[in-house]
Design a protein around this motif. Structure first.
Motif, PDB file in Angstrom:
ATOM      1  N   GLY A 100      -4.793   5.639   3.427  1.00 24.77           N
ATOM      2  CA  GLY A 100      -3.813   4.575   3.255  1.00 24.77           C
ATOM      3  C   GLY A 100      -3.588   3.779   4.524  1.00 24.77           C
ATOM      4  O   GLY A 100      -3.459   2.548   4.502  1.00 24.77           O
TER       5      GLY A 100
ATOM      6  N   SER B 189       5.729   4.749   2.255  1.00 26.12           N
ATOM      7  CA  SER B 189       5.450   6.173   2.430  1.00 26.12           C
ATOM      8  C   SER B 189       6.763   6.929   2.347  1.00 26.12           C
ATOM      9  O   SER B 189       7.843   6.336   2.428  1.00 26.12           O
TER      10      SER B 189
ATOM     11  N   VAL C  31       0.853  -1.184   0.000  1.00 29.01           N
ATOM     12  CA  VAL C  31       0.000   0.000   0.000  1.00 29.01           C
ATOM     13  C   VAL C  31       0.890   1.234   0.000  1.00 29.01           C
ATOM     14  O   VAL C  31       1.733   1.389   0.890  1.00 29.01           O
ATOM     15  N   THR C  32       0.738   2.095  -0.984  1.00 27.33           N
ATOM     16  CA  THR C  32       1.512   3.340  -0.989  1.00 27.33           C
ATOM     17  C   THR C  32       0.750   4.408  -0.203  1.00 27.33           C
ATOM     18  O   THR C  32      -0.475   4.388  -0.128  1.00 27.33           O
ATOM     19  N   GLY C  33       1.503   5.337   0.384  1.00 21.43           N
ATOM     20  CA  GLY C  33       0.871   6.362   1.213  1.00 21.43           C
ATOM     21  C   GLY C  33       0.182   5.756   2.416  1.00 21.43           C
ATOM     22  O   GLY C  33      -0.897   6.183   2.820  1.00 21.43           O
ATOM     23  N   ALA C  34       0.826   4.742   3.021  1.00 22.68           N
ATOM     24  CA  ALA C  34       0.180   3.946   4.069  1.00 22.68           C
ATOM     25  C   ALA C  34       0.385   4.484   5.473  1.00 22.68           C
ATOM     26  O   ALA C  34      -0.116   3.907   6.427  1.00 22.68           O
TER      27      ALA C  34
ATOM     28  N   CYS D 227       3.982  -1.323   3.816  1.00 19.73           N
ATOM     29  CA  CYS D 227       3.514   0.048   4.020  1.00 19.73           C
ATOM     30  C   CYS D 227       4.549   1.028   3.481  1.00 19.73           C
ATOM     31  O   CYS D 227       5.555   1.313   4.140  1.00 19.73           O
TER      32      CYS D 227
ATOM     33  N   ASN E 230      -2.314   4.310  -3.431  1.00 20.98           N
ATOM     34  CA  ASN E 230      -3.085   5.283  -2.677  1.00 20.98           C
ATOM     35  C   ASN E 230      -2.410   6.647  -2.559  1.00 20.98           C
ATOM     36  O   ASN E 230      -3.092   7.661  -2.437  1.00 20.98           O
ATOM     37  N   ALA E 231      -1.093   6.694  -2.584  1.00 19.23           N
ATOM     38  CA  ALA E 231      -0.380   7.953  -2.365  1.00 19.23           C
ATOM     39  C   ALA E 231      -0.800   9.002  -3.386  1.00 19.23           C
ATOM     40  O   ALA E 231      -1.039   8.696  -4.560  1.00 19.23           O
TER      41      ALA E 231
END
Length: 256
Positions: free
Chosen positions: A24, A42, A16-19, A40, A95-96
């Motif tokens: 996120g 970020s 997951v990007t921007g976690a 995760c 998600n970022a």
């Protein structure tokens, strides 16, 4: 490696990007509770900022720092997470992102390009980095986090709206290209979602009053609404749904 059921899928890893915060972080926690190992990613490399007391859930997180706009940085982070997870990569959540606004007649091109890179180019960068690993599983899913702004004309938001429309286009193109590899690709497009970053502005004042009237369900959603839809997409069996944009906006985008 071919997966035959979701019990096996849940033994895999999802990045997951921007976690580290906001939507996120909620997605990362929800997927970890489902049984996945969660990479995760970020800029800070921090774990999700969530009130989690379970050591078992914490143990399913693997944090890695990267700049989602830098191809080498993302590839290194993805490869590192897969190595540390010691289990197959079965999914990616892009998600970022970045939100900036300004009047279209004077918006600096550099600002426009920064938003496009952070929100759209980053989706392609991370998907390319994850692709070799996802292809190996024979059954994998990419979920991109877009926005219902992709179909709206919003004042002062030309860059953001364009970038999220691009996310939908990238989703469709990658979905048809990678379907034969067993990779499904979806675009979740939220409306107004309250998080720690914007909760105060959405809870009171003119915007709150406007949204209470404008959103048929009565107001903004919460990060967990997005997280639960993402979880569902990772627990669906079958390959026939792919390339779709799923709007999660309380009906706002379709209401007169």
């Amino acid at each position: 490696m071919q997966f035959s059921g979701m019990s096996e899928m849940n033994e895999g890893c999802i990045i997951v990007t921007g976690a580290s915060r906001g939507i996120g972080a909620a997605i990362a926690e929800t997927l970890a509770r489902e049984g996945f190992t969660v990479g995760c990613l970020s800029r800070s490399g921090d774990l999700p900022a969530r009130d989690i007391t379970s050591a078992e859930i914490h143990a399913r997180f693997i944090a890695a720092a990267c700049d989602v706009t830098d191809q080498a940085s993302v590839k290194a982070a993805v490869d590192d997470v897969v190595r540390r997870a010691d289990r197959p990569l079965v999914g990616l959540v892009n998600n970022a992102g970045l939100h900036r606004e300004g009047p279209s007649d004077s918006l600096p091109v550099s600002e426009f390009e920064a938003v496009m890179t952070a929100n759209a180019t980053s989706v392609l960068i991370a998907s390319q980095a994850a692709y070799p690993h996802l292809r190996e599983t024979g059954e994998a899913t990419i979920v991109n986090i877009g926005s219902f702004f992709d179909k709206l004309g919003v004042k002062r938001n030309a860059a953001y709206c364009a970038s999220k429309a691009a996310v939908g286009a990238i989703t469709r193109c990658v979905a048809v290209e990678w379907a034969s590899e067993g990779i499904r690709v979806h675009n979740v497009a939220p409306g107004y979602i309250a998080t720690d970053l914007n909760r105060d502005s959405l809870a009171s004042g003119p915007l709150s009053q406007f949204l209470a009237k404008r959103i048929p369900t009565g107001g903004p959603g919460v990060a967990e609404d997005v997280a639960q839809l993402v979880r569902l997409l990772f627990t669906l069996s079958g390959r026939f749904m792919t390339g779709e944009t799923l709007y999660l906006d309380g009906g706002q985008g379709m209401a007169l």
